[in-house]
Design an enzyme around this catalytic site. Structure first.
Site, PDB file in Angstrom:
ATOM      1  N   ASP A 135      -0.887  -0.102  -1.950  1.00  0.00           N
ATOM      2  CA  ASP A 135      -0.900   1.042  -2.766  1.00  0.00           C
ATOM      3  C   ASP A 135      -1.256   1.419  -4.076  1.00  0.00           C
ATOM      4  O   ASP A 135      -2.046   1.865  -4.487  1.00  0.00           O
ATOM      5  CB  ASP A 135       0.324   2.465  -1.372  1.00  0.00           C
ATOM      6  CG  ASP A 135       0.852   2.182  -2.107  1.00  0.00           C
ATOM      7  OD1 ASP A 135       2.033   1.008  -2.794  1.00  0.00           O
ATOM      8  OD2 ASP A 135       2.079   3.186  -2.255  1.00  0.00           O
ATOM      9  N   SER A 177       6.864  -2.302   0.776  1.00  0.00           N
ATOM     10  CA  SER A 177       6.206  -2.172  -0.818  1.00  0.00           C
ATOM     11  C   SER A 177       6.450  -2.983  -2.325  1.00  0.00           C
ATOM     12  O   SER A 177       5.969  -4.803  -1.875  1.00  0.00           O
ATOM     13  CB  SER A 177       6.556  -0.872  -1.788  1.00  0.00           C
ATOM     14  OG  SER A 177       5.888  -0.461  -2.084  1.00  0.00           O
ATOM     15  N   ASP A 180       2.537  -4.013  -1.077  1.00  0.00           N
ATOM     16  CA  ASP A 180       1.574  -3.355   0.179  1.00  0.00           C
ATOM     17  C   ASP A 180       0.225  -2.635  -0.325  1.00  0.00           C
ATOM     18  O   ASP A 180      -0.398  -1.875   0.476  1.00  0.00           O
ATOM     19  CB  ASP A 180       2.252  -2.254   0.848  1.00  0.00           C
ATOM     20  CG  ASP A 180       2.646  -0.588   0.720  1.00  0.00           C
ATOM     21  OD1 ASP A 180       3.100  -1.364  -1.027  1.00  0.00           O
ATOM     22  OD2 ASP A 180       2.886   0.365   0.915  1.00  0.00           O
TER      23      ASP A 180
HETATM   24 MG    MG Z   1       3.340  -0.170  -2.793  1.00  0.00          MG
END
Ligand code: MG
Length: 449
Positions: free
Chosen positions: A245, A98, A243
Site C-alpha cells: 500500500d 505491512s 503489502d
Molecule cells: Mg503497508
C-alpha cells in the site's frame, strides 16, 4: 487490553499473533456483520509472509462458522484486495503485517466500500472478541468457500484505465522495481511492463523470509535498488512495503526520494490536472502546503493515520491526499493508500520529460526533525505539556501543534507504543534544531514532574 493498533492487529506469528486469535477474529467479524446486517460475503487475502496460510485458514474457518461466504483472493497487495472487496463483497480480511519485520504478521479488516474499517467498527469487533459472544450458525447454515484468482488482473486493468497511457508509453522509460519479495511481486513489474516500460526487477520472487531486504522500504535497506538504478541508467527505481500500500522511489541519479518530496511532487501533479483540496496529516512538511497553494489548491490538515486522511478526503471532496510515509491516496481510483497506483502516477510525472532529480530540486526546502521520547503515562504528560503551552495558540487536530512565523512544532503521543513523538520544522536548520530542543525539554520536564 487493546487488540487493534493503528493498522489492524499485529504481532510475532505464533507468539503474539496466533491461529486461535485469527479464528476468533474471523468469528468476531462474522458476528459483527450479522448484528449490523452487513451481508454474508467476505474476501480474504494475504501477503507473502510464511505464516500467512496458517492465519488465513484460521480466519476463514472462523468466518465460515458464522455463516459467511468466503472468497479467497490469494496473495495480493492490500489495495488490490480493497478494490476487489468494493466491487464484489461486503467486507474483507487481509492477513499482513505491512512493513513490519519478517517474523510479524497481522490481520486487517476492510469495509464493504473498500476503505479501511472504522475505529468504532474495530472497537466493536474487539468487544465481541473479548466477550466471546459469537454468532455461531446452525449446521446447515455454515458458510461456503470459493477461490477467485482474478483480483490482480482487475486491479491492474483499473489502474491502466486511469493513467495517461500514451504519454507513458511514448516516453520509453526504464524502471527498476524492487517488490522486496512482498505482495507486489505479481503486480508492479507486470503493470509497468503493460505501461510500456522496460522493467528490471530485484527481489521479485514472492518469499516470506524476505531474503533480499526488510519489508519496510526505507533508504538504508534500498542500497541494491539505488545501485541498480544508477548502474543500469534507469529513469526511476520503485520499491514497496510488504503489502504494497506504500511505495518509495529512487531518482535517476540513484538517490532516495524523500517521502515528503514525493508527497509535494504528487500534489503538484494532481493539481495541474484538477484543481481542488489536498488532505495531509498535521505531521507533514510545509512543502505540500506551499506547493498546493502555489498551484491554486487548498490544503486541509488532518489527524495522523491513513484512515483519517481518507475519511477527510471523502468529506471534503479532495482531489488528492497522503501521508509523509509513501502512503498516497487517489480518490478517482479508491479511498485507500495505493502503492501501484502511486507508481503509475509517478510514471506520468517522469514521462513529462524532466528528470526526477530536477523535479525534486525545484521543491521548496524545509528542514524537519523527528524524535521520540519514551514515556509511561502519556495522557498525563500530554496534559501537562498542554498547560505549559497555554500562553500560545495550540492546534489540537492531533496532539499539540504550535505554529510560529518561522516554523512549527508538534508533540503527539503514539497510538501504539509508550512514546511521545516530537516533530519540528523550519526553513532554517538552526531554528528547526532550536524548536526540537524546546519540545524535548518541555516533554522531559513534564514527564519528570
Ligand atoms: Mg503497508
Amino acid at each position: 487490553m487493546k487488540l487493534f493498533g493503528t493498522n489492524g492487529v499485529r504481532g510475532i506469528a505464533n507468539r503474539e499473533m496466533t491461529a486461535d486469535m485469527a479464528m476468533a477474529l474471523g468469528k468476531s467479524l462474522g458476528t459483527y456483520m450479522q448484528r449490523h446486517n452487513l451481508g454474508l460475503r467476505v474476501t480474504v487475502g494475504r501477503d507473502t509472509r510464511i505464516s500467512g496460510d496458517m492465519l488465513k485458514s484460521a480466519a476463514i474457518a472462523g468466518l465460515l462458522s458464522t455463516g459467511r461466504e468466503v472468497t479467497d483472493a490469494g496473495v495480493l497487495p492490500t489495495p488490490a484486495l480493497q478494490y476487489y472487496v468494493r466491487s464484489h463483497t461486503d467486507a474483507g480480511v487481509m492477513i499482513t503485517a505491512s512493513h513490519n519485520p519478517r517474523e510479524y504478521n497481522g490481520l486487517k479488516i476492510v469495509a464493504g466500500d473498500g476503505t479501511e474499517f472504522s475505529r468504532s467498527g474495530e472497537a466493536e469487533v474487539e468487544d465481541i472478541y473479548f466477550s466471546q459472544q459469537f454468532h455461531i450458525a446452525e449446521w446447515e447454515r455454515t458458510g461456503s468457500f470459493s477461490r477467485d484468482s482474478t483480483a490482480l488482473k482487475t486491479y491492474m486493468d483499473a489502474i491502466i484505465s486511469l493513467v495517461d497511457l500514451d504519454l507513458i508509453r511514448n516516453a520509453g522509460l526504464t524502471v527498476v522495481v524492487d517488490p522486496g519479495c512482498g505482495a507486489s511481486c505479481e503486480v508492479t513489474p507486470l503493470l509497468l511492463r503493460h505501461l510500456g516500460c522496460r522493467v528490471i526487477t530485484l527481489n521479485a520472487q514472492p518469499d516470506g523470509t524476505f531474503p533480499g531486504r526488510a519489508p519496510e522500504p526505507t533508504k538504508d535497506v534500498l542500497t541494491d535498488l539505488m545501485n541498480t538504478v544508477k548502474a543500469s541508467g534507469a529513469d526511476l527505481g520503485v520499491a514497496h512495503d510488504g503489502d504494497a500500500d506504500r511505495v518509495a522511489f529512487v531518482d535517476e541519479m540513484g538517490e532516495f526520494l524523500d517521502e515528503e518530496d514525493l508527497l509535494a511532487l504528487m500534489a503538484e501533479h494532481v493539481l495541474r490536472h484538477k484543481k481542488g483540496k489536498v488532505v495531509t496529516p498535521v505531521s507533514s512538511s510545509l512543502q505540500i502546503r506551499d506547493v498546493t497553494e502555489s498551484m491554486g489548491g487548498e490544503l486541509i490538515w488532518t489527524a495522523v493515520g491513513s484512515i483519517d486522511v481518507a475519511r477527510k478526503m471523502i468529506d471534503t471532496g479532495a482531489v488528492f491526499g497522503g501521508e509523509g510515509n509513501g502512503g498516497l491516496i487517489f480518490p478517482e481510483f479508491q479511498y485507500c493508500r495505493d502503492g501501484a497506483m502511486t507508481a503509475a502516477r509517478m510514471l506520468e510525472i517522469v514521462a513529462g520529460g524532466r528528470k526526477l532529480s530536477e523535479l525534486k530540486s525545484g521543491l521548496p526546502v524545509y528542514y524537519n526533525i523527528k524524535i521520540k521520547i519514551r514515556c509511561n503515562n502519556l495522557d498525563d504528560v500530554i496534559q501537562k505539556v498542554a498547560c505549559a503551552l497555554e500562553e500560545q495558540e495550540v492546534d489540537t487536530t492531533d496532539g499539540l501543534k504550535v505554529w510560529y512565523p518561522d516554523g512549527w512544532i508538534l508533540i503527539r503521543p503514539s497510538g501504539t507504543e509508550p512514546i511521545i513523538r516530537i516533530y519540528a520544522e523550519s526553513k532554517s536548520p538552526d531554528r528547526a534544531e532550536e524548536l526540537i530542543q524546546y519540545g524535548s525539554r518541555l516533554v522531559e520536564k513534564c514527564s519528570n514532574e
